[in-house]
Write a protein that holds these residues in place. Structure first.
Motif, short mmCIF file in Angstrom:
data_model
loop_
_atom_site.label_atom_id
_atom_site.label_comp_id
_atom_site.label_asym_id
_atom_site.label_seq_id
_atom_site.Cartn_x
_atom_site.Cartn_y
_atom_site.Cartn_z
N ALA A 115 0.95 -1.76 -0.40
CA ALA A 115 0.07 0.44 0.05
C ALA A 115 1.08 1.37 -0.32
O ALA A 115 0.80 2.64 -0.93
N LEU A 116 2.23 1.11 0.47
CA LEU A 116 2.92 2.40 0.41
C LEU A 116 3.24 2.59 -0.48
O LEU A 116 3.19 3.69 -1.33
N ARG A 117 3.94 1.75 -1.27
CA ARG A 117 4.41 1.79 -2.88
C ARG A 117 3.45 2.76 -3.52
O ARG A 117 3.86 3.50 -4.26
N ARG A 118 2.26 1.64 -2.90
CA ARG A 118 1.22 2.26 -4.30
C ARG A 118 1.02 3.57 -3.71
O ARG A 118 0.64 4.88 -4.88
N SER A 119 1.32 4.05 -3.09
CA SER A 119 0.58 5.70 -2.93
C SER A 119 1.91 6.08 -2.81
O SER A 119 1.60 7.87 -2.85
N LEU A 120 3.05 6.11 -2.90
CA LEU A 120 3.89 6.99 -3.99
C LEU A 120 4.86 6.79 -4.62
O LEU A 120 5.24 6.05 -5.17
N PRO A 121 4.22 7.35 -5.45
CA PRO A 121 4.51 7.63 -7.66
C PRO A 121 6.26 7.51 -7.68
O PRO A 121 6.67 6.59 -8.15
N VAL A 122 7.49 8.05 -6.36
CA VAL A 122 8.75 8.60 -6.59
C VAL A 122 9.25 6.92 -6.75
O VAL A 122 10.30 6.60 -7.19
N LEU A 123 8.00 6.18 -5.89
CA LEU A 123 9.00 4.75 -5.98
C LEU A 123 8.84 3.28 -6.94
O LEU A 123 9.21 2.55 -7.04
N ARG A 124 8.09 4.39 -8.24
CA ARG A 124 7.08 3.16 -9.43
C ARG A 124 7.87 3.99 -10.37
O ARG A 124 5.88 3.93 -10.78
N GLN A 125 8.81 4.50 -10.93
CA GLN A 125 8.94 5.40 -11.62
C GLN A 125 8.93 4.26 -13.18
O GLN A 125 9.87 3.16 -13.38
N ARG A 126 8.65 5.30 -14.66
CA ARG A 126 9.06 4.74 -15.72
C ARG A 126 10.77 4.83 -15.99
O ARG A 126 11.25 3.86 -16.78
N ARG A 127 10.69 6.28 -15.61
CA ARG A 127 12.03 6.70 -16.30
C ARG A 127 13.61 6.19 -14.88
O ARG A 127 13.08 6.56 -13.71
N PHE A 128 14.75 6.35 -15.80
CA PHE A 128 15.68 6.43 -14.77
C PHE A 128 15.74 7.48 -13.78
O PHE A 128 16.01 8.63 -15.06
N LEU A 129 16.83 6.96 -13.11
CA LEU A 129 16.54 8.56 -12.74
C LEU A 129 18.49 8.84 -12.47
O LEU A 129 19.34 7.58 -12.28
N HIS A 130 19.21 9.21 -13.54
CA HIS A 130 20.51 10.24 -12.44
C HIS A 130 21.10 11.18 -12.92
O HIS A 130 21.96 11.84 -12.39
N ALA A 131 20.31 11.45 -11.67
CA ALA A 131 21.01 12.54 -10.34
C ALA A 131 21.03 14.23 -11.18
O ALA A 131 22.14 14.87 -11.33
N ARG A 132 20.27 14.10 -12.10
CA ARG A 132 19.60 15.04 -12.42
C ARG A 132 19.22 16.20 -12.52
O ARG A 132 17.82 16.00 -11.55
N GLN A 133 19.45 17.15 -12.72
CA GLN A 133 18.27 18.39 -12.60
C GLN A 133 16.77 18.62 -12.76
O GLN A 133 17.32 18.24 -13.74
N ARG A 134 16.11 18.75 -11.53
CA ARG A 134 14.51 19.05 -12.18
C ARG A 134 14.35 20.06 -13.21
O ARG A 134 15.34 21.55 -11.11
N VAL A 160 17.87 12.28 -8.07
CA VAL A 160 18.41 11.29 -6.68
C VAL A 160 19.69 11.78 -6.51
O VAL A 160 20.42 12.55 -7.04
N ILE A 161 19.28 11.82 -4.18
CA ILE A 161 20.69 11.93 -4.30
C ILE A 161 20.94 11.00 -3.25
O ILE A 161 20.46 10.96 -1.91
N TRP A 162 22.44 10.49 -3.40
CA TRP A 162 22.69 9.50 -2.38
C TRP A 162 23.75 10.04 -1.59
O TRP A 162 24.09 11.47 -1.50
N ARG A 163 23.76 9.51 0.57
CA ARG A 163 24.07 10.25 1.48
C ARG A 163 24.04 8.92 1.93
O ARG A 163 23.65 8.08 2.23
N ARG A 164 25.40 10.05 3.17
CA ARG A 164 25.91 8.64 3.87
C ARG A 164 24.87 9.49 5.13
O ARG A 164 24.08 10.50 5.46
N ALA A 165 24.76 8.07 6.65
CA ALA A 165 24.09 8.62 7.32
C ALA A 165 23.51 10.25 7.77
O ALA A 165 23.12 10.38 8.62
N ASP A 166 25.26 9.88 7.98
CA ASP A 166 26.24 12.07 8.49
C ASP A 166 25.30 12.84 7.69
O ASP A 166 25.11 13.75 7.53
N GLY A 167 24.55 12.62 6.66
CA GLY A 167 23.75 13.39 5.62
C GLY A 167 24.90 13.77 4.40
O GLY A 167 24.72 14.52 3.91
N THR A 168 26.35 13.22 4.68
CA THR A 168 27.03 13.94 3.19
C THR A 168 26.60 12.68 2.49
O THR A 168 26.77 12.36 2.06
N VAL A 169 27.33 13.89 1.20
CA VAL A 169 27.52 12.27 -0.33
C VAL A 169 28.56 12.30 -0.32
O VAL A 169 29.60 12.18 -0.69
#
Length: 683
Positions: free
Chosen positions: A554-573, A581-590
């Motif tokens: 149900a959570l997946r169904r409610s969040l379109p961002v989790l089920r996209q047709r396009r690949f994510l390439h860390a490009r600016q919207r 998409v932004i990868w992070r460590r637990a301390d917030g750094t990339v």
């Protein structure tokens, strides 16, 4: 092709390029007595045909083919062997294993070059003329978009044999599978498609019958147009059609696991049942001058889809299941064998060209198992659009990450984003990857966290069969236990695996029974276990796990961002200049390049938005945390005004608005951005 009722009789048409004479054999309704043997005189090219007036649906028949018995040249004609029509829509009787089924004389010093004269009619299933008409009413295919699809892989009998809510007489049947209790379970679970293990008519291997076992999974097809009779209560096509109609009315698609890479006839030592006796040299890929069989499927033979009439049979079969049974798609077993041309696997080969241009088949879901054991057999990512592919890299990578194997965080990042390293080419979508943790082939989810060593002794092969590398972990005790600490650890591991599956881009697939904790006692190859090993025990189901899986879907169904047709390439919207998409460590750094290879890097965080290329200005974002290490302080990004915690696998009954202080050890967390102005500017 096959038998067609014309109103005033039945027309029979069968292919053979090398036969010298073919006969139509008519039987009594029970298939026990041959009443007439009619020579088929008419021939157009390699299609032999005859119209017999007065015959009606229900007529039982078979063929006998005369021609050279010259195995060294690829020909194995033997008119003493009754042959099943390759286009048979229904079967009368079951296969009775007998030496009379063999075209050669068992025990002869000449082996398969010898010739057996015994009549096999008593032991062979016969074809039945059918009327496929059915009152479909307002049946409408759900046509669930790929991005919204959640697949449930199931076995007709295993799912229903022990289900207390299913009428006893219908357990293990198509009608039992579509009964209200089963459909209610699937709807509450939230899956959108049921993928059935083989339901095209198959036989039990002789070596299994000798051991008192059966081919439970069904990857041993004899008739590509006929529903398997053992799953019927009345023996009629309408039972299968009723099942599909009821699933459609519940909004659930039906996908069939189909086996067009080989047949049940095996190698040169196998029986003569249909294809071998009609035209061995055309139907099969041969080796050794024609005497032996190419064995790319590991089952003795390989169908020759480079032959136009064999390819036509496969296409006709697929269309039949779509047009007359209304199925919604197919999963192709060992699909590399279907695309192998003389020069090797070819994504632009005849099979792929035929299926993609077909106005009927190009509209249904097509899923490839992208490997076989032949040369160049592993082809993950090489299939053309619109094929989906089973992604074993996802299965193994996710298992290893949560098992604690070092250096798997970088791999997990690729799997969570739809395995772009494999599929992001040729205009393919992120939904190309069918993600799974478990399938029918291997450990169940419960066994994955309960056994480090497979236990397949019941299969009678001294535990030599099945996968040897399972990337499993018993969490402290091998097999069943009552230790509360071990059980708690296993429960958490299952939730982490399932959460990773449902939060990843791609199409998720669940194995039936995993949602309620079904175990096969450590058997990771239960293909021959038509018993309580593979039958799902509904009486001891884990209700807490079931509720967790329901909430995940149900959570997946409610969040379109989790089920996209396009690949994510860390490009600016364009809408907010924030990367999708932004990868992070637990301390917030990339994480930097060298950190991706750090074996101590075990807490992976990712901030996701709708793809930049899609032009979707929706500001909604999610922040997911996958922590296979110890508890650690967690810093949330300031690219949103705030974050709401939606999921914490260490707290499966997470209440709304729950607080957090850290990323717990061995956990998956999911946050949703709150609306408003971000605290900070561009990250």
């Amino acid at each position: 092709m096959g038998a067609s009722f014309t109103g005033d009789g039945v027309n029979f048409a069968v292919f053979s390029a090398h036969a010298e004479r073919i006969e139509l054999c008519l039987f009594t309704g029970d298939g026990r007595k041959e009443m007439a043997r009619l020579p088929i005189i008419e021939r157009d090219g390699d299609i032999w045909h005859i119209h017999v007036g007065g015959l009606t649906p229900g007529t039982v028949y078979g063929f006998r083919a005369h021609g050279p018995y010259a195995p060294e040249q690829g020909h194995r004609f033997n008119p003493n062997k009754l042959l099943l029509d390759p286009y048979a829509r229904a079967l009368e009787g079951r296969l009775k294993w007998s030496d009379a089924l063999m075209g050669y004389k068992i025990g002869s010093s000449r082996g398969d070059l010898s010739f057996d004269t015994r009549d096999s009619a008593f032991a062979v299933p016969k074809a039945v003329v059918t009327d496929p008409s059915f009152s479909w009413g307002t049946d409408t295919a759900p046509r669930t978009p790929r991005v919204d699809t959640v697949i449930y892989e199931a076995h007709v009998k295993s799912l229903t044999a022990l289900h207390g809510g299913v009428e006893k007489g219908l357990r293990g049947t198509y009608l039992g599978l579509c009964s209200d209790p089963v459909i209610d379970h699937l709807q509450k679970l939230g899956v959108t498609a049921i993928e059935l293990l083989p339901v095209q008519a198959f036989i039990d291997d002789r070596f299994l019958v000798a051991k008192g076992l059966r081919n439970h999974w069904g990857y041993n097809t004899l008739a590509f147009f006929a529903p398997e009779p053992r799953y019927m209560s009345k023996g009629a096509l309408w039972e299968f059609q009723t099942m599909v109609r009821r699933f459609h009315s519940a909004g659930i698609e039906v996908i069939l696991d189909v086996v067009y890479n080989h047949t049940a006839e095996g190698d040169e030592w196998g029986p003569t049942l249909a294809f071998r006796g009609l035209d061995n040299a055309s139907y099969y890929r041969l080796a050794g001058g024609g005497r032996h069989y190419v064995n790319d499927a590991g089952t003795g033979n390989t169908l020759n889809l480079t032959h136009p009439m064999v390819l036509r049979m496969v296409m006709d079969s697929l269309r039949y299941w779509v047009e007359f049974a209304h199925v919604d798609g197919f999963r192709f077993d060992l699909a590399t064998a279907l695309g192998r041309e003389a020069h090797g696997f070819d994504p632009n080969g005849g099979f792929f060209d035929a299926i993609r241009q077909d106005p009927t088949l190009s509209r249904v879901k097509l899923i490839a198992e992208p490997w076989d054991i032949g040369p160049g057999g592993y082809q993950l990512g090489a299939y053309p659009h619109p094929f989906h592919e089973w992604n074993d890299r996802f299965r193994d990578g996710v298992r290893r990450f949560w098992k604690g194997d070092a250096g798997m965080t970088r791999d997990l990042a690729a799997r969570v984003l739809g395995s772009a390293d494999r599929f992001d080419h040729s205009g393919r979508a992120a939904t190309s990857s069918v993600n799974f943790i478990t399938s029918h082939d291997g450990f169940t989810l419960e066994d994955l966290v309960s056994f480090t060593i497979k236990r397949n002794f019941a299969n009678g092969e001294d535990n030599r069969d099945g996968h040897h590398e399972n990337h499993s972990d018993n969490l402290g005790v091998e097999g069943p236990t009552k230790d509360p600490k071990v059980l708690a650890a296993r429960g958490l591991r299952k939730r982490n695996l399932l959460a990773t599956l449902l939060l990843a881009q791609g199409v998720p697939m669940l194995l039936a029974g995993d949602e309620i904790g079904h175990s096969q006692g450590g058997n990771n190859n239960a293909y021959a276990q038509d018993n309580e090993t593979s039958w799902i025990d509904w009486t001891s189901r884990d209700e807490d796990l079931l509720g967790f899986v329901q909430r995940l879907i149900a959570l997946r169904r409610s969040l379109p961002v989790l089920r996209q047709r396009r690949f994510l390439h860390a490009r600016q919207r364009p809408s907010d200049t924030i990367p999708d998409v932004i990868w992070r460590r637990a301390d917030g750094t990339v994480p930097q390049s060298e950190e991706w290879h750090d074996p101590a890097f075990r807490c992976l965080c990712v901030e996701l938005r709708m793809a930049a290329e899609g032009g979707d200005p929706t500001p909604d974002a999610v922040f997911a945390v996958f922590n296979s290490g110890p508890a650690t302080a967690l810093y949330l990004p300031d690219s949103a005004p705030g974050w709401e915690l939606l999921l914490d696998t260490t707290r499966p009954d997470l209440p709304p608005g729950a607080a957090f202080t850290e990323a717990p050890a061995q956990s998956v967390l999911l946050f949703r951005s709150l609306t408003g102005t971000p605290k900070g500017g561009k990250p």
